[in-house]
Design a protein around this motif. Structure first.
Motif, PDB file in Angstrom:
ATOM      1  N   LYS A 162      -3.747 -13.038   2.503  1.00 21.03           N
ATOM      2  CA  LYS A 162      -5.078 -12.489   2.273  1.00 21.03           C
ATOM      3  C   LYS A 162      -5.086 -10.969   2.405  1.00 21.03           C
ATOM      4  O   LYS A 162      -5.973 -10.300   1.872  1.00 21.03           O
ATOM      5  CB  LYS A 162      -6.080 -13.103   3.252  1.00 21.03           C
ATOM      6  CG  LYS A 162      -6.285 -14.600   3.032  1.00 21.03           C
ATOM      7  CD  LYS A 162      -7.315 -15.149   3.999  1.00 21.03           C
ATOM      8  CE  LYS A 162      -7.565 -16.619   3.749  1.00 21.03           C
ATOM      9  NZ  LYS A 162      -8.588 -17.190   4.683  1.00 21.03           N
ATOM     10  N   LYS A 163      -4.102 -10.435   3.139  1.00 23.72           N
ATOM     11  CA  LYS A 163      -3.990  -8.988   3.289  1.00 23.72           C
ATOM     12  C   LYS A 163      -2.559  -8.663   3.703  1.00 23.72           C
ATOM     13  O   LYS A 163      -1.807  -9.534   4.163  1.00 23.72           O
ATOM     14  CB  LYS A 163      -4.973  -8.459   4.326  1.00 23.72           C
ATOM     15  CG  LYS A 163      -4.783  -9.029   5.727  1.00 23.72           C
ATOM     16  CD  LYS A 163      -5.825  -8.478   6.688  1.00 23.72           C
ATOM     17  CE  LYS A 163      -5.646  -9.025   8.090  1.00 23.72           C
ATOM     18  NZ  LYS A 163      -6.669  -8.482   9.026  1.00 23.72           N
ATOM     19  N   GLU A 164      -2.174  -7.403   3.547  1.00 25.80           N
ATOM     20  CA  GLU A 164      -0.830  -6.996   3.917  1.00 25.80           C
ATOM     21  C   GLU A 164      -0.686  -6.875   5.425  1.00 25.80           C
ATOM     22  O   GLU A 164      -1.647  -6.578   6.148  1.00 25.80           O
ATOM     23  CB  GLU A 164      -0.474  -5.664   3.244  1.00 25.80           C
ATOM     24  CG  GLU A 164      -1.301  -4.481   3.713  1.00 25.80           C
ATOM     25  CD  GLU A 164      -0.862  -3.169   3.076  1.00 25.80           C
ATOM     26  OE1 GLU A 164      -0.199  -3.189   2.022  1.00 25.80           O
ATOM     27  OE2 GLU A 164      -1.192  -2.099   3.646  1.00 25.80           O
TER      28      GLU A 164
ATOM     29  N   GLY B 118      -1.821  -5.376  -1.797  1.00 26.23           N
ATOM     30  CA  GLY B 118      -2.242  -4.198  -1.074  1.00 26.23           C
ATOM     31  C   GLY B 118      -3.747  -4.071  -1.157  1.00 26.23           C
ATOM     32  O   GLY B 118      -4.411  -4.848  -1.873  1.00 26.23           O
ATOM     33  N   PRO B 119      -4.328  -3.118  -0.463  1.00 26.44           N
ATOM     34  CA  PRO B 119      -5.789  -2.945  -0.504  1.00 26.44           C
ATOM     35  C   PRO B 119      -6.325  -2.712  -1.912  1.00 26.44           C
ATOM     36  O   PRO B 119      -7.468  -3.075  -2.198  1.00 26.44           O
ATOM     37  CB  PRO B 119      -6.022  -1.725   0.390  1.00 26.44           C
ATOM     38  CG  PRO B 119      -4.845  -1.688   1.305  1.00 26.44           C
ATOM     39  CD  PRO B 119      -3.695  -2.190   0.498  1.00 26.44           C
ATOM     40  N   ALA B 120      -5.510  -2.107  -2.781  1.00 22.43           N
ATOM     41  CA  ALA B 120      -5.973  -1.795  -4.134  1.00 22.43           C
ATOM     42  C   ALA B 120      -5.597  -2.859  -5.156  1.00 22.43           C
ATOM     43  O   ALA B 120      -6.021  -2.780  -6.317  1.00 22.43           O
ATOM     44  CB  ALA B 120      -5.408  -0.441  -4.577  1.00 22.43           C
ATOM     45  N   THR B 121      -4.806  -3.844  -4.768  1.00 28.23           N
ATOM     46  CA  THR B 121      -4.385  -4.880  -5.709  1.00 28.23           C
ATOM     47  C   THR B 121      -5.575  -5.719  -6.147  1.00 28.23           C
ATOM     48  O   THR B 121      -6.357  -6.189  -5.319  1.00 28.23           O
ATOM     49  CB  THR B 121      -3.331  -5.797  -5.073  1.00 28.23           C
ATOM     50  OG1 THR B 121      -2.261  -5.015  -4.547  1.00 28.23           O
ATOM     51  CG2 THR B 121      -2.770  -6.772  -6.100  1.00 28.23           C
ATOM     52  N   SER B 122      -5.715  -5.927  -7.448  1.00 26.67           N
ATOM     53  CA  SER B 122      -6.852  -6.687  -7.950  1.00 26.67           C
ATOM     54  C   SER B 122      -6.644  -8.184  -7.749  1.00 26.67           C
ATOM     55  O   SER B 122      -5.504  -8.674  -7.739  1.00 26.67           O
ATOM     56  CB  SER B 122      -7.054  -6.414  -9.443  1.00 26.67           C
ATOM     57  OG  SER B 122      -6.029  -7.026 -10.209  1.00 26.67           O
TER      58      SER B 122
ATOM     59  N   GLU C 231       0.844   3.933  -3.175  1.00 27.69           N
ATOM     60  CA  GLU C 231       0.148   5.169  -2.828  1.00 27.69           C
ATOM     61  C   GLU C 231       0.280   6.213  -3.943  1.00 27.69           C
ATOM     62  O   GLU C 231       1.377   6.569  -4.370  1.00 27.69           O
ATOM     63  CB  GLU C 231       0.725   5.747  -1.530  1.00 27.69           C
ATOM     64  CG  GLU C 231      -0.024   6.950  -1.011  1.00 27.69           C
ATOM     65  CD  GLU C 231       0.519   7.430   0.326  1.00 27.69           C
ATOM     66  OE1 GLU C 231       0.228   8.583   0.693  1.00 27.69           O
ATOM     67  OE2 GLU C 231       1.237   6.652   0.999  1.00 27.69           O
TER      68      GLU C 231
ATOM     69  N   ASP D 253      -3.727  -1.179  -8.823  1.00 24.09           N
ATOM     70  CA  ASP D 253      -4.378  -2.486  -8.922  1.00 24.09           C
ATOM     71  C   ASP D 253      -3.440  -3.554  -9.484  1.00 24.09           C
ATOM     72  O   ASP D 253      -3.696  -4.748  -9.345  1.00 24.09           O
ATOM     73  CB  ASP D 253      -5.631  -2.397  -9.791  1.00 24.09           C
ATOM     74  CG  ASP D 253      -5.314  -1.990 -11.223  1.00 24.09           C
ATOM     75  OD1 ASP D 253      -4.514  -1.060 -11.419  1.00 24.09           O
ATOM     76  OD2 ASP D 253      -5.873  -2.607 -12.149  1.00 24.09           O
TER      77      ASP D 253
ATOM     78  N   SER E 206       0.824  -1.209   0.000  1.00 26.36           N
ATOM     79  CA  SER E 206       0.000   0.000   0.000  1.00 26.36           C
ATOM     80  C   SER E 206       0.851   1.249   0.000  1.00 26.36           C
ATOM     81  O   SER E 206       0.470   2.272  -0.584  1.00 26.36           O
ATOM     82  CB  SER E 206      -0.923   0.007   1.227  1.00 26.36           C
ATOM     83  OG  SER E 206      -0.173  -0.034   2.426  1.00 26.36           O
TER      84      SER E 206
END
Length: 286
Positions: A159-161, A133-137, A105, A111, A101
C-alpha cells in the motif's frame, strides 16, 4: 503483441526475459556489455532483440523491467532516459533495497515508476512485490499487477513504500535471530537450518503466518492461539541481537556445512531448484 524491454542482462534480467518470452511478448534487452549479445542469442535465439544502445529499443515498448546495478545514481539516470524516450510504458525496477520515491525523484514520469521486486531464483519463485512510490499512479500499480500475473508470478502490491519492502524485512528478522542463536552457542548453523526447514519452511510453503496461526487456533481462529499461547511471547521471548562485527564463527559453520566453492554452489543450486519445482508442482495440484 505487447513489447517488454529488459534493462540489464544479469540473472534477474535473463529470468524476466524468459518469463516474457514464454508469455508470448516481444522482448528486447539492453546492457552495456557488448559480449552479452552471444549469451542472449544462445539462450533465446531470435526471441530477444539485444542492443547496447537504449535509444534503439525504448520506443514503442509497453513495459520496462530494469534489473541493473543496485546503485541509486545509475537507476535515476536510466529512468530519466527512459522517461524521455517513452511516454506510456510502465517503468519498473527490480531493486531490492532502493525506495521508488528515491528513484523517481525529479523524474517527469514519476507516476509510471514502480518497484517489481522478485526473489531469487526469479524464474521459479512466484513472489513479486509491487511497491509504489508516493507519486506512482493507481493505474501503474494495476497494470504492473496484471503484467506480472501474466508472466506467472503471484504478485502482491504494497500500500506504500517502506525500506526493505515486506519480504526482506521478514527475512531479516529470521536471519538476525538465527545468527544470534548460533553466536550464543544455543545451536549450530546446520541444525538451525534443519529446524527451520522442517517446521516454518514446510508450513509456510503451504500457508503464510496469518493463515498458519488461524489454523493453529482451531475452529476459533487466530484469536485463540494468540491469546492462549503466543500472548506470553511478549515477555518470555526476546529476539536476539547479533554481533555483526564478529561473524567468523558463523561463517565457518556455514562453510563447513555447505561449502564455499563453485562445485558446492552449483550442486546446492541444482538441489534447491529441483525442490522448489517439486513444491510448486504439488501446490499447483491443490
Amino acid at each position: 503483441m505487447s513489447t517488454a524491454l529488459l534493462v540489464g542482462g544479469g540473472l534477474i534480467g535473463f529470468s524476466f526475459a524468459r518469463r516474457f518470452v514464454d508469455a508470448g511478448w516481444e522482448v528486447r534487452m539492453t546492457d552495456v556489455r557488448e559480449e552479452l549479445a552471444g549469451a542472449v542469442k544462445d539462450e533465446f535465439g531470435d526471441a530477444v532483440r539485444f542492443s547496447t544502445a537504449l535509444e534503439e529499443l525504448a520506443d514503442g515498448v509497453d513495459f520496462v523491467q530494469e534489473a541493473g546495478p543496485e546503485k541509486l545514481e545509475f537507476k535515476r539516470e536510466i529512468f530519466a532516459r527512459l522517461a524521455s524516450l517513452n511516454d506510456t510504458a510502465v517503468l519498473a525496477s527490480s531493486t531490492s533495497a532502493i525506495l521508488p520515491s528515491r528513484i523517481a525523484e525529479g523524474n517527469p514520469a514519476a507516476d509510471r515508476i514502480v518497484i517489481g521486486h522478485p526473489f531469487t531464483p526469479p524464474a521459479l519463485m512466484p513472489v513479486l512485490e509491487v511497491v509504489p512510490g508516493p507519486a506512482t499512479s493507481p493505474e501503474t500499480v494495476e497494470r504492473a499487477l496484471e503484467v506480472y500475473a501474466e508472466l506467472g508470478f503471484e504478485p502482491s502490491a504494497l500500500k506504500k513504500e517502506i525500506p526493505g519492502f515486506v519480504g526482506n524485512r521478514i527475512q531479516k528478522v529470521i536471519m538476525w535471530e538465527a545468527i544470534s542463536l548460533v553466536q550464543q552457542g544455543v545451536i549450530d548453523a546446520k541444525d538451525l537450518d534443519t529446524i527451520v526447514r522442517n517446521s516454518l519452511g514446510l508450513r509456510y510453503a503451504a500457508t503464510g503466518p496469518f493463515e498458519s496461526n488461524r489454523l493453529g487456533g482451531g475452529p476459533d481462529g487466530i484469536k485463540s492461539i494468540i491469546e492462549h499461547i503466543a500472548g506470553a511471547w511478549d515477555t518470555e521471548l526476546v529476539a536476539g541481537v547479533p554481533d555483526m562485527s564478529d561473524l567468523d564463527e558463523v561463517y565457518a559453520q556455514v562453510d563447513a556445512a555447505y561449502g564455499n566453492d563453485e562445485a558446492t554452489f552449483e550442486a546446492g543450486t541444482r538441489r534447491r531448484n529441483a525442490l522448489l519445482r517439486g513444491f510448486l508442482d504439488v501446490r499447483e495440484s491443490h
